[in-house]
Design an enzyme around this catalytic site. Structure first.
Site, short mmCIF file in Angstrom:
data_model
loop_
_atom_site.label_atom_id
_atom_site.label_comp_id
_atom_site.label_asym_id
_atom_site.label_seq_id
_atom_site.Cartn_x
_atom_site.Cartn_y
_atom_site.Cartn_z
N ASP A 54 92.97 19.43 38.80
CA ASP A 54 91.69 18.75 38.60
C ASP A 54 91.70 17.39 39.29
O ASP A 54 92.69 16.66 39.25
CB ASP A 54 91.40 18.59 37.10
N ASN A 110 84.58 24.51 28.75
CA ASN A 110 83.33 23.85 28.39
C ASN A 110 82.20 24.83 28.67
O ASN A 110 82.13 25.44 29.74
CB ASN A 110 83.16 22.57 29.22
N GLN A 117 79.97 20.79 30.32
CA GLN A 117 80.12 21.60 31.52
C GLN A 117 79.26 21.02 32.65
O GLN A 117 78.08 20.75 32.46
CB GLN A 117 79.71 23.06 31.25
N VAL A 119 80.11 22.21 36.13
CA VAL A 119 80.17 23.21 37.20
C VAL A 119 79.94 24.57 36.56
O VAL A 119 80.74 25.01 35.72
CB VAL A 119 81.53 23.17 37.93
N HIS A 123 85.32 28.32 34.53
CA HIS A 123 86.66 27.83 34.81
C HIS A 123 87.30 27.40 33.51
O HIS A 123 86.63 26.91 32.61
CB HIS A 123 86.64 26.66 35.80
N HIS A 125 90.02 24.85 31.76
CA HIS A 125 90.85 23.66 31.89
C HIS A 125 92.18 23.95 31.22
O HIS A 125 92.22 24.34 30.05
CB HIS A 125 90.21 22.46 31.18
P1 AMP Z 1 83.40 20.98 33.66
O1 AMP Z 1 82.88 19.58 33.45
O2 AMP Z 1 83.97 21.64 32.44
O3 AMP Z 1 82.34 21.84 34.34
O4 AMP Z 1 84.63 20.84 34.65
C1 AMP Z 1 84.50 20.61 36.02
C2 AMP Z 1 85.77 19.99 36.46
O5 AMP Z 1 85.86 20.11 37.87
C3 AMP Z 1 85.89 18.50 36.13
O6 AMP Z 1 87.03 18.29 35.30
C4 AMP Z 1 86.04 17.84 37.50
O7 AMP Z 1 86.93 16.74 37.48
C5 AMP Z 1 86.56 18.99 38.34
N1 AMP Z 1 86.27 18.86 39.76
C6 AMP Z 1 85.08 18.60 40.33
N2 AMP Z 1 85.21 18.56 41.67
C7 AMP Z 1 86.50 18.83 41.95
C8 AMP Z 1 87.26 18.95 43.15
N3 AMP Z 1 86.70 18.78 44.36
N4 AMP Z 1 88.58 19.24 43.06
C9 AMP Z 1 89.17 19.41 41.84
N5 AMP Z 1 88.50 19.31 40.68
C10 AMP Z 1 87.19 19.03 40.72
#
Ligand code: AMP
Length: 138
Positions: A54, A110, A117, A119, A123, A125
């Site tokens: 992450d 999430n 959430q 993205v 996924h 964590h």
């Molecule tokens: P969520 O908020 O549960 O959707 O998690 C999305 C996660 O993606 C967050 O913890 C971000 O820090 C991570 N994230 C976003 N962009 C990148 C990236 N380019 N490389 C690695 N992690 C990322």
């Protein structure tokens, strides 16, 4: 009899192209990482899933395990649509937690913007390596 009642006159403007909705949808950031369009540290892979570090870690070890398909927006959709793929994601989480920490880990999905959430390509964590309760937030 005319068969050209719907034909355009040459002076008419061209018709608006029909565009499929999915062609208008941007690939998710994780799909772009998988394609190599965005750099990331890939720490593990199976046939249908991959794991990255992450970019904004919330624990000493903070990895993301991601199905290669982005067709499931969250874990509820994934569990309903492809339970074998969910099992594969959890197996890869276990593998990377063993390789990057002592094997004990917290797994967080999430689910929904209200739960943090950001993205909408499902996924997991993987948080490990010495946790505190703040890391429950993902
Ligand atoms: P969520 O908020 O549960 O959707 O998690 C999305 C996660 O993606 C967050 O913890 C971000 O820090 C991570 N994230 C976003 N962009 C990148 C990236 N380019 N490389 C690695 N992690 C990322």
């Amino acid at each position: 009899m005319s068969t050209t009642s719907t034909a355009r006159a040459s002076s008419d403007p061209p018709p608006t192209p029909v565009t499929r909705l999915d062609a208008m949808t941007e690939p998710s950031i994780f799909t772009r990482i998988l394609r190599g369009d965005i750099p990331a540290e890939i720490v593990g892979e199976t046939e249908n899933a991959f794991a990255i570090r992450d970019i904004a870690p919330q624990a000493p070890v903070h990895l993301l395990v991601i199905p290669k398909t982005e067709q499931y927006r969250n874990v509820v959709e994934l569990a309903a649509g492809d339970p074998d793929l969910l099992t594969e994601v959890i197996g890869l989480a276990n593998t990377v937690a063993s390789e990057h920490a002592d094997g004990d880990f917290r797994l967080i999905f999430n689910t929904g913007a209200g739960a943090g959430q950001t993205v909408f390509h499902v996924h997991a964590h993987v948080l490990a390596g010495g946790l505190n309760e703040k890391s429950l937030g993902g």
